[in-house]
Design an enzyme around this catalytic site. Sequence first.
Site, PDB file in Angstrom:
ATOM      1  N   HIS A   1      -3.742  -4.988   0.406  1.00  0.00           N
ATOM      2  CA  HIS A   1      -3.162  -5.505   1.659  1.00  0.00           C
ATOM      3  C   HIS A   1      -3.239  -7.033   1.678  1.00  0.00           C
ATOM      4  O   HIS A   1      -4.215  -7.589   2.182  1.00  0.00           O
ATOM      5  CB  HIS A   1      -3.944  -4.965   2.855  1.00  0.00           C
ATOM      6  CG  HIS A   1      -3.716  -3.529   3.137  1.00  0.00           C
ATOM      7  ND1 HIS A   1      -2.850  -3.084   4.113  1.00  0.00           N
ATOM      8  CD2 HIS A   1      -4.246  -2.425   2.571  1.00  0.00           C
ATOM      9  CE1 HIS A   1      -2.865  -1.766   4.122  1.00  0.00           C
ATOM     10  NE2 HIS A   1      -3.706  -1.344   3.209  1.00  0.00           N
TER      11      HIS A   1
ATOM     12  N   CYS B   1       0.823  -1.199   0.000  1.00  0.00           N
ATOM     13  CA  CYS B   1       0.000   0.000   0.000  1.00  0.00           C
ATOM     14  C   CYS B   1       0.869   1.267   0.000  1.00  0.00           C
ATOM     15  O   CYS B   1       1.489   1.554  -1.013  1.00  0.00           O
ATOM     16  CB  CYS B   1      -1.013  -0.038   1.134  1.00  0.00           C
ATOM     17  SG  CYS B   1      -2.500   0.886   0.724  1.00  0.00           S
TER      18      CYS B   1
ATOM     19  N   GLU C   1      -1.766  -9.077   3.461  1.00  0.00           N
ATOM     20  CA  GLU C   1      -1.617  -9.665   4.804  1.00  0.00           C
ATOM     21  C   GLU C   1      -2.955 -10.059   5.426  1.00  0.00           C
ATOM     22  O   GLU C   1      -3.013 -10.961   6.258  1.00  0.00           O
ATOM     23  CB  GLU C   1      -0.842  -8.712   5.730  1.00  0.00           C
ATOM     24  CG  GLU C   1      -1.567  -7.432   6.148  1.00  0.00           C
ATOM     25  CD  GLU C   1      -1.428  -6.277   5.158  1.00  0.00           C
ATOM     26  OE1 GLU C   1      -1.140  -6.523   3.975  1.00  0.00           O
ATOM     27  OE2 GLU C   1      -1.622  -5.112   5.575  1.00  0.00           O
TER      28      GLU C   1
HETATM   29  N1  GLN Z   1      -2.047   6.680   2.773  1.00  0.00           N
HETATM   30  C1  GLN Z   1      -2.137   5.926   1.567  1.00  0.00           C
HETATM   31  C2  GLN Z   1      -3.494   6.078   0.881  1.00  0.00           C
HETATM   32  O1  GLN Z   1      -4.430   6.494   1.487  1.00  0.00           O
HETATM   33  C3  GLN Z   1      -1.819   4.467   1.814  1.00  0.00           C
HETATM   34  C4  GLN Z   1      -2.774   3.771   2.725  1.00  0.00           C
HETATM   35  C5  GLN Z   1      -2.240   2.472   3.275  1.00  0.00           C
HETATM   36  O2  GLN Z   1      -1.045   2.226   3.280  1.00  0.00           O
HETATM   37  N2  GLN Z   1      -3.127   1.644   3.780  1.00  0.00           N
HETATM   38  O3  GLN Z   1      -3.617   5.772  -0.276  1.00  0.00           O
END
Ligand code: GLN
Length: 537
Positions: free
Chosen positions: A509, A383, A511
């Site tokens: 994500h 992310c 995970e």
């Molecule tokens: N802050 C980033 C976004 O909003 C990444 C979010 C994250 O890593 N879950 O896109």
Amino acid sequence: MSAKYVFVTGGVVSSLGKGIISSSLAKLLQSRNLRVTIQKFDPYLNVDPGTLNPYEHGECFVTEDGAETDLDLGHYERFLNIYTSRANNVTTGKIYRTVIDKERQGAYLGKTVQIIPHITDEIKRRMLLLGKSGQYDVIITEIGGTVGDIESLPFIEAMRQLQWELPNEDCLVIHLTLVPYLSAAKELKSKPTQHSVKLLQQDGVQPDILICRTEHKLSQELRKKLALFCNVRPNAVIESIDADTIYRVPLMMRDEKLDEIVLEKFGLTDVQEPDLEGWKKFLDRLGNPESHITVALVGKYVELQDAYKSILEAFIHAGAANHCKVKVVPIHSEYLTEDNVEEKLAGMDGILIAPGFGERGLEGKIKAVRYAREKGVPFFGICLGMQMAVVEFARNVLGLKDAMSTEVEANTANPVIDLMADQKTTTVKGGTMRLGAYKCQVEEGSLAYRIYGKPLISERHRHRYELNNEYVERLNGAGMRTSGRNPETGLVEIVEIPSHPFFIGVQFHPEYKSTPENPQPIFVAFVRAALEYNKSK
Ligand code: GLN
């Protein structure tokens, strides 16, 4: 058979591990072929933990259907190897919001709206919801907080009412408590548990089973004493001694016959014996690693292990799958500088850049990406970690020195990570990100394709910002492959660098979906790449 309800409460202190105990009991019942789910009722006023800083309650876990939930739901999914949903996590905020919305609509017909019965009715409705779906034989409800807290009272009261409204054989209460060891007296002490059970009894609830967290074994004498003072049967005083891994707790609860006591109260006598062979094989691999590797987890909440719970658990699953023990070294991105990045990351067999929000620690993350890219160290960005991999590449390979995400630099000339049009008008914070499962089309011949072994995958998301498609051609031309895209929107979900031994960044994500029985493929491949890198050194 009617659905059976188990309620799990906690006393004496917080952090006793109600989530692990609930998950372990659920695992035992599931291994006997019962259909089990677990739900968590959190007494805080936030509607969901999505707006909470990870320092408050640790990681925010995201379900398939896009709910931002308590990290205990991650444990439920990992132990049961099934998905939970929006319905599995209820907070005081959600309950009050429903009741107040109904009041505004005039649904209470002029009545005074009160905690009892209106709030407790709404709690009970939600406590019974999953049971009414007909999908489950047993619903385990974990009540967050500690008995005696003002904010837990409506939940305890709702549970008290249900104890009388449900048939006696359909409802059971477990109380998890602490039996501390006083080293000066060389004794385990039962008094805190007695007091905690008295608090529950004052609220009209009699627990059926006591699970005692302890550092030493409970003698028969102490079990009898606890049973006598707390009004439970001696065989229902269960010892939960500290374990080397949370994944051993189901077997420990089996040794204490927790599942048998529960089934007996429910009158379920013809249930099959537990089949835990697969689980034991995982534990066996976990306990007998043939090799060791060290990976860096670069993030900004590293002081708090719970902030990256699912990532740490995914490494445990992927390590076991590779017969390898993965040591995860937390590296604070805020303190990574040009001068120390080499020293801090030397010796790492792999580098993972964690998800996150906001500016703090971003430059450190970018430095860690550069180190991994230039030195050929296996790299995995999740992310924000993927976004910073793109920023690093744009800056140092494409030469766009001011490349940045508009999350932190709204006016950068090179917004390689940017908001999509529909996000630009959103001002509300809670529940407005791209959340939950989305499909991703994986390009044949890519690293991602080799990892997943199929062209269409689905993973969970939690972010606002996206790779800006205007830069894709330039990134591709300079050697960064965009190997996964959302089939509907065309948004880039995966980037990789084919000339690097193992470099992958994912907007989702992975995970969240890793379990002991289904270790997540990218984590498994990353650990394998780290092992190879370790051997080649
Ligand atoms: N802050 C980033 C976004 O909003 C990444 C979010 C994250 O890593 N879950 O896109």
